[in-house]
Design a protein around this motif. Sequence first.
Motif, mmCIF file in Angstrom:
data_model
loop_
_atom_site.group_PDB
_atom_site.id
_atom_site.type_symbol
_atom_site.label_atom_id
_atom_site.label_comp_id
_atom_site.label_asym_id
_atom_site.label_seq_id
_atom_site.Cartn_x
_atom_site.Cartn_y
_atom_site.Cartn_z
ATOM 1 N N THR A 92 0.928 -1.337 0.019
ATOM 2 C CA THR A 92 0.130 0.103 0.072
ATOM 3 C C THR A 92 0.932 1.231 -0.033
ATOM 4 O OG1 THR A 92 0.076 0.100 2.445
ATOM 5 C CG2 THR A 92 -1.667 -1.103 1.200
ATOM 6 N N ASP A 93 0.437 2.376 -0.393
ATOM 7 C CA ASP A 93 0.904 3.451 -0.124
ATOM 8 C C ASP A 93 1.896 3.808 1.083
ATOM 9 O OD1 ASP A 93 0.329 4.020 -2.818
ATOM 10 O OD2 ASP A 93 -1.213 5.366 -2.460
ATOM 11 N N GLU A 94 0.831 3.624 2.149
ATOM 12 C CA GLU A 94 1.601 3.542 3.617
ATOM 13 C C GLU A 94 2.663 2.970 3.753
ATOM 14 O OE1 GLU A 94 -1.420 3.249 2.900
ATOM 15 O OE2 GLU A 94 -2.843 4.878 3.358
ATOM 16 N N ALA A 95 2.573 1.654 3.147
ATOM 17 C CA ALA A 95 3.533 0.692 3.550
ATOM 18 C C ALA A 95 5.070 1.001 2.818
ATOM 19 C CB ALA A 95 3.233 -0.801 3.103
ATOM 20 N N LYS A 96 4.554 1.679 1.563
ATOM 21 C CA LYS A 96 5.816 2.179 0.750
ATOM 22 C C LYS A 96 6.618 3.298 1.370
ATOM 23 C CE LYS A 96 3.933 0.654 -3.825
ATOM 24 N NZ LYS A 96 3.595 1.164 -4.968
ATOM 25 N N ALA A 97 5.687 4.251 1.860
ATOM 26 C CA ALA A 97 6.299 5.390 2.542
ATOM 27 C C ALA A 97 7.078 4.660 3.834
ATOM 28 C CB ALA A 97 5.094 6.235 2.946
ATOM 29 N N ALA A 98 6.454 3.965 4.705
ATOM 30 C CA ALA A 98 7.095 3.590 5.682
ATOM 31 C C ALA A 98 8.347 2.629 5.523
ATOM 32 C CB ALA A 98 6.239 2.412 6.557
#
Length: 381
Positions: A353-359
């Motif tokens: 997910t976008d959040e996982a990529k950012a993390a």
Amino acid sequence: MSTKDWLEKDYYKVLGVSSDAKPEEIKKAFRKLARQFHPDQNTGNPEAEAKFKEISEANAVLSDAEKRKEYDEARRLFGGGGGFRFPRSGQGTSAEDLFANFTAGSEGGIGDLFGNLFGGGGTRRTSRGPRRGADIEGEVTIDFAESLTGPMVTMQTTSEAACPTCHGTGARPGTQPKACRACQGSGVQTSSSGSVFAVTEPCRECRGRGLIVEDPCPTCAGSGRAQSARSMQVRIPAGVTDGQRVRIKGKGGAGENSGAAGDLYVLVHVRPHKIFGRKGEHLTITAPVTYAEAVLGAEISVPTLDGSPVRLRVPAGTPNGRTFRVRGRGVKTTTGVGDLLVTVEVQVPKHLTDEAKAALASFATLAGDTDPRAELFGAVR
């Protein structure tokens, strides 16, 4: 096995070992070749199949101490090492005739041959004495789990046995065979060459049997033998490997005239397991772990072959492909129990997910990772 095999085939050459090779060397050479030429690995390859049968035949002789001793003695006396030679086909006595008793493992044979060669003295053995039954072969396929415990399997075999109609006499029921007049029932004849040498060979009238059947049995045409099919229960030893040839003593063809039965040789095929493999006495399994588990460390549950799981601690920073050992959960052998070898496989997520990529990007920044391929370029320069 025919006499020609004993005299002409070099089983040591077939397995690629020396004539003084130790049993463990022979076993190792056979296993290596069996894996290479096994029919399951060479589907539709008749040459590989023929080679597999050849190495199996060689192993059956050389892995058996008694048969190997007889084989070595036969080749030493009559093989390619110089000295006495049998006449060629069409020139008198054949190797098959002279060696008939020797290859059957009975008394007489060579002693009789040399006793008569120099004018007698040996004990003459009639062909009506006990004869060992023929060895037979069969194949079974068992499951991976069964190969570790040693299953009881049912086998259908076909071998020669006494004719059920004449009970082995070769004569029509109600009649009996008569002693051969040419050899007086001994089954052998002695021919002289000059005043010193004499050669004993099977009687040509009765073909070495010592009996003449005037009214042959309609079932076996006077041979006294017939094909017999039977079903038997056979115990496969625990720990058997794929492609292994197992000897079951006394389960082969029936002997003649109260002779011992031959042996049964079973070629065992083991079906591969979905998740477990084998490495000697150890079982192997590949266990997937997440990227986070490999980096941070975790305690994971791993299945065993008997169904009960074991807990395994994966240390932080575990690289992909590392193998851990769980003692005592492998194959049971006569010397102990092997281990379970667990190889971890780090699973890289395919979708984030976008959040996982950012993390993950934030993690890379905070970790301060350097280029792991820099050493490669440095080595090139």
